[in-house]
Motif scaffolding. Structure first.
Motif: not given
Length: 316
Positions: A135-143, A149-157, A167-175
């Protein structure tokens, strides 16, 4: 499970789909000499740091940047503006693993919008946030006008190919905006007992081969020369049309020879300038980049043109 019925594409590397968005209002793309696709917001308006003091100290020691100032976004804008450059700015949301609240994405986006001639906002969402992150991904792009978007897999575990992140990748791709992933070793936690709990294995770029396969419309940036997995990064970027590499986090004089060879040839339209500012400045990076064996016709692609195309920075 990863989706199995998603459409596949087999587009040539020079004909990738792009989101046709104008450059941020006030940005004169033609004037820019370079676009730095990898810089960090390290401190909020209220002085809240992006990392705990222990992890920040480890990162500074790793980069020999002890005591460097944590610039505000306004100061970052002035720094890049005086150099006729633009910069992508982001933080890392790793609250689930680190227990440390991130700098608000909305704040970064608002401050970048106030300096849209020089700064391009990316956001970071912890994939462990689940549907709330979507939900926030859509809001951040649209509003808020976030452009990636930045990911850090080691920090984010998390492993990037974990279906919980899909689902988050799906949203980013759609955006229609790119996703930038830290790859390779990290200076964050280096030298701290147990590495501060940070596991390097999650940042192997080969994990992103599944993501690039399952989301062929998602533009993926592999951040950094991916030590010790440089060959894996080159293989994925060569094989998958939607995968790019940024060159941040290392002085160019330390680039492995195969990275330079591929940047000059097969990946010349898929390699991007990034510094890792403020721990590595673009001044230092560009000075060293001028001394390595990059073909004259490839240099402008790396420094600016590839980013213009990937980020959809058409003249406004």
């Amino acid at each position: 499970m990863p989706p199995t019925d998603r459409p596949r594409t087999d587009l040539p590397q020079t004909d990738l789909p792009r989101t046709d968005i104008a450059a941020p209002a006030g940005m004169d793309v033609a004037r820019l000499t370079a676009i730095d696709v990898h810089t960090h917001a390290e401190v909020s308006r209220t002085g809240h740091p992006s990392l705990t003091p222990e992890l920040m100290a480890a990162s500074e020691k790793y980069f020999a940047a002890q005591g460097h100032r944590q610039p505000t976004i306004e100061e970052m804008a002035d720094y890049y503006r005086r150099r006729n450059m633009a910069a992508v700015v982001f933080t890392v949301d790793a609250e689930h693993a680190l227990g440390h609240p991130p700098i608000p994405n909305e704040e970064i986006a608002e401050d970048c919008a106030a300096h849209a001639d020089a700064l391009i906002p990316f956001a970071s969402l912890d994939p462990w946030r689940g549907r709330a992150a979507v939900r926030r991904a859509h809001r951040l792009v649209e509003e808020y006008g976030v452009r990636g978007f930045k990911f850090h897999p080691s920090l984010q575990a998390f492993s990037p190919d974990d279906p919980m992140a899909y689902p988050l990748y799906e949203a980013i791709a759609e955006l229609g905006v790119p996703a930038l992933f830290h790859t390779g070793q990290t200076g964050i936690g280096a030298g701290v007992p147990g590495g501060g709990g940070i596991r390097l294995k999650y940042s192997n770029p080969l994990f992103l081969d599944d993501v690039a396969t399952d989301f062929p419309e998602l533009q993926i940036i592999l951040a950094h020369p991916s030590f010790p997995w440089q060959d894996e990064a080159l293989a994925v970027a060569t094989h998958k049309p939607n995968v790019f590499i940024d060159l941040s986090g290392w002085s160019p004089k330390y680039f492995p020879p195969q990275l330079i060879r591929y940047a000059n040839t097969l990946l010349k339209e898929k390699v991007l300038f990034g510094s890792d500012y403020p721990v590595i400045t673009p001044d230092r990076w560009l000075s060293d980049f001028a001394k390595i064996d990059i073909k004259p016709d490839v240099r402008p692609l790396i420094l600016k043109d590839n980013a213009v195309r990937l980020l959809g920075l058409t003249p406004g």
